[in-house]
Design an enzyme around this catalytic site. Sequence first.
Site, PDB file in Angstrom:
ATOM      1  CB  THR A 235       0.284   5.654  -0.437  1.00 48.09           C
ATOM      2  OG1 THR A 235       0.787   5.655   0.822  1.00 48.09           O
ATOM      3  CG2 THR A 235       1.325   6.462  -1.386  1.00 48.09           C
ATOM      4  CD  GLU A 450       0.111 -28.757  15.745  1.00 46.03           C
ATOM      5  OE1 GLU A 450      -0.956 -28.093  15.376  1.00 46.03           O
ATOM      6  OE2 GLU A 450       0.901 -28.074  16.323  1.00 46.03           O
TER       7      GLU A 450
HETATM    8  P1  ADP Z   1      -0.587   2.521   2.549  1.00 43.94           P
HETATM    9  O1  ADP Z   1      -0.215   3.747   2.385  1.00 43.94           O
HETATM   10  O2  ADP Z   1      -2.218   2.297   3.448  1.00 43.94           O
HETATM   11  O3  ADP Z   1       0.192   1.978   3.662  1.00 43.94           O
HETATM   12  P2  ADP Z   1      -0.115   1.611   0.146  1.00 43.94           P
HETATM   13  O4  ADP Z   1      -1.125   2.533  -0.504  1.00 43.94           O
HETATM   14  O5  ADP Z   1       1.231   2.271   0.162  1.00 43.94           O
HETATM   15  O6  ADP Z   1      -0.631   1.474   1.417  1.00 43.94           O
HETATM   16  O7  ADP Z   1      -0.285   0.241  -0.411  1.00 43.94           O
HETATM   17  C1  ADP Z   1       0.782  -0.662  -0.771  1.00 43.94           C
HETATM   18  C2  ADP Z   1       0.639  -1.486  -1.994  1.00 43.94           C
HETATM   19  O8  ADP Z   1      -0.346  -2.280  -1.792  1.00 43.94           O
HETATM   20  C3  ADP Z   1      -0.025  -0.773  -3.257  1.00 43.94           C
HETATM   21  O9  ADP Z   1       1.030  -0.113  -3.934  1.00 43.94           O
HETATM   22  C4  ADP Z   1      -0.725  -1.555  -3.847  1.00 43.94           C
HETATM   23  O10 ADP Z   1      -0.077  -2.461  -4.897  1.00 43.94           O
HETATM   24  C5  ADP Z   1      -1.134  -2.582  -2.678  1.00 43.94           C
HETATM   25  N1  ADP Z   1      -2.492  -2.181  -2.199  1.00 43.94           N
HETATM   26  C6  ADP Z   1      -2.846  -2.064  -1.119  1.00 43.94           C
HETATM   27  N2  ADP Z   1      -4.209  -1.368  -0.942  1.00 43.94           N
HETATM   28  C7  ADP Z   1      -4.786  -1.814  -2.371  1.00 43.94           C
HETATM   29  C8  ADP Z   1      -6.226  -1.513  -2.798  1.00 43.94           C
HETATM   30  N3  ADP Z   1      -7.150  -1.439  -2.103  1.00 43.94           N
HETATM   31  N4  ADP Z   1      -6.315  -2.235  -4.047  1.00 43.94           N
HETATM   32  C9  ADP Z   1      -5.227  -2.529  -4.770  1.00 43.94           C
HETATM   33  N5  ADP Z   1      -3.910  -2.545  -4.335  1.00 43.94           N
HETATM   34  C10 ADP Z   1      -3.635  -2.308  -2.938  1.00 43.94           C
HETATM   35 ZN    ZN Z   2      -0.726 -25.993  19.820  1.00 43.56          ZN
HETATM   36 MG    MG Z   3       1.560   4.725   2.720  1.00 39.35          MG
END
Ligand code: ADP
Ligand code: ZN
Ligand code: MG
Length: 649
Positions: A235, A450
């Site tokens: 996204t 452990e």
């Molecule tokens: P997806 O759509 O792949 O499920 P998102 O784009 O919604 O994931 O990611 C959720 C959040 O995680 C983003 O808003 C961001 O804050 C963080 N994030 C995920 N991937 C990255 C990346 N490659 N670089 C920086 N932030 C990231």
């Molecule tokens: Zn164990």
């Molecule tokens: Mg997403």
Amino acid sequence: MKKSCQTKPEKRWNLTPVSQLNSHQKNHKRATSIGRLAAGWMILQTFFLATPVLAQQKLKNDLSYSQFLEKLEQDQVTKVELDDTTNQASVTLKGQSKEDSPKQVVLFDQNQDLIPKIRAKNVDLSLKTSIDRSQTVGVLLNLLIFFVLLSGLIMIVRRSASASGQALNFGRSKAKFQMEAKTGIQFNDVAGIEEAKEELQEVVTFLKEPEKFTAVGAKIPRGVLLVGPPGTGKTLLAKAIAGEAGVPFFSISGSEFVEMFVGVGASRVRDLFKKAKENAPCLVFIDEIDAVGRQRGAGIGGGNDEREQTLNQLLTEMDGFEGNSGIIVIAATNRPDVLDQALMRPGRFDRQVIVDYPDLQGRLGILEVHARGKKIAAEVSLETIARRTPGFSGADLANLLNEAAILTARRHKEAVTMLEINDAVDRIVAGMEGIPLVDSKAKKLTAYHEIGHAIVATMMPSHDPVEKVTIIPRGGAGGLTWFTPDEEMGLETKSKIIAKITSALGGRAAEEVVFGQDEITQGAGQDIQVLTSLARKMVTKFGMSDLGPLALEGQEQPVFLGGDSGGRNEYSEEVASQIDVRIRNIALDCYAKAKNIISENRLAVDRIVDLLIEKETIEGKEFRELLAKFSPVYASEQKTDKIHSLLKK
Ligand code: ADP
Ligand code: ZN
Ligand code: MG
């Protein structure tokens, strides 16, 4: 009694409000008010009817028939008015004042001799025919009931009509997609997925300068499919493209197309693309496209009509933009395998970009991005964090830094330190920390278990180093041994897998060596599950047994597609039993080895366990020092290790 109740209908039924009622109708007042009025009337009527006091009061002014005859005989009567509809006589008596109304007398049906008698007395006699009010009342009553029912019916019909109207407007009126004129996200907010970014750089150019491509006759692609596990930044990447190109960002989730009513999804697709065309150039993002884009007709019972219509509409819309209308559709999914083939056709989502879990460098980059807005102590090494977090997605890393910041605030500190970050990692990986056990046999058993893992792992040269051992419960586990993953999960040698299996058995081995066969615990259940699946993979997937390099479990799918599902077993029963034998042999060999290590280092095991029970957590470095101190075997191995690594360099 009944009859006497009906004697004076005019007293019970004041007729004026009925005309009011009619005027209400004429004025087209709301049906409800008529209904209420009518209901009020009904209540009023029953009130009068049911009140005996009122009924009796009316009788006061009456004479009985015999009294009437008596008065007539005595010449007391001056005037008689007969009413043949009600069969009553109004009798005016002698000496009665003008204000007093005449007495009412109920007559018998047959009283032929009455009139001659009156005549004989020479009393003023007149006849009148009153309107039969009781009948009028009956008719009115029926009318009223009819009105009440009618207005009730109208209300019901209206209400249901408006409800069904809402249903029909569902798809049209509610815009379920979001539109952001400016996403405010740039490519440098996205880290760790460099290849994907490079691929998509081109899309930015398409949106910004389409002429470049059209000039040489190139058709601009319409759709890009981002494929990857959740939280890896799909996204975010789509938003960054829109942000970089400076175009509006339309987004909708695939699941939002699908509604209860057939045709709603399709109309939403139409709506979305209509809006997009009005705002071109722009970017349309369809999240979780697998919700609508599944293979058509694949469902049990003929599939889902609604979804198919929606998908068809989507395909039609994507075919529909003329050449270069400036709309680019980006879709995201983590199930590319279930998508309909028609979606992948050239001209639709023909470009696929894989967005996978970040590697060490990628994690470092993502941590840097998310550390920007936070107060982080100078001593914190983002690289150390990146090393500790293999398998974390971008979203996990963002969450990690946020958790650490929350912890910092809770501890009233100025800036985030390594302590908070490590606690946050532990919490994300292994769950919430529990309450330490009180000194007991359970605590002792846990400590041996452990330390068993830790020592066996440390004595296996190819194993990742111990990061820490703890007997503070966490996320359902009584204790935990953490390892620092040496390198990326990329390549796994046979000896490394064997070392993992052996160290996984270290806990059970320590239980058995120290406490005996009968005292082993169920706490090793999880370990045994892990090692069994590792051993099975060695035999059936990686070709690491004497059965040869054969794939016996069907095709391997990317990890995020849900593991082993879908693969068929491609072997005979005979081979199946051979596989079982190999798996058992691996496990038994490793178990023997683990028990051996524990027995050889029994002194060290006991000493370190005592310390662990006291301190509850031992860091990896300290653990290795202790082991070198108490275990001559380890000390000598370390020396040779050092020579080895020196030789390597
Ligand atoms: P997806 O759509 O792949 O499920 P998102 O784009 O919604 O994931 O990611 C959720 C959040 O995680 C983003 O808003 C961001 O804050 C963080 N994030 C995920 N991937 C990255 C990346 N490659 N670089 C920086 N932030 C990231
Ligand atoms: Zn164990
Ligand atoms: Mg997403």
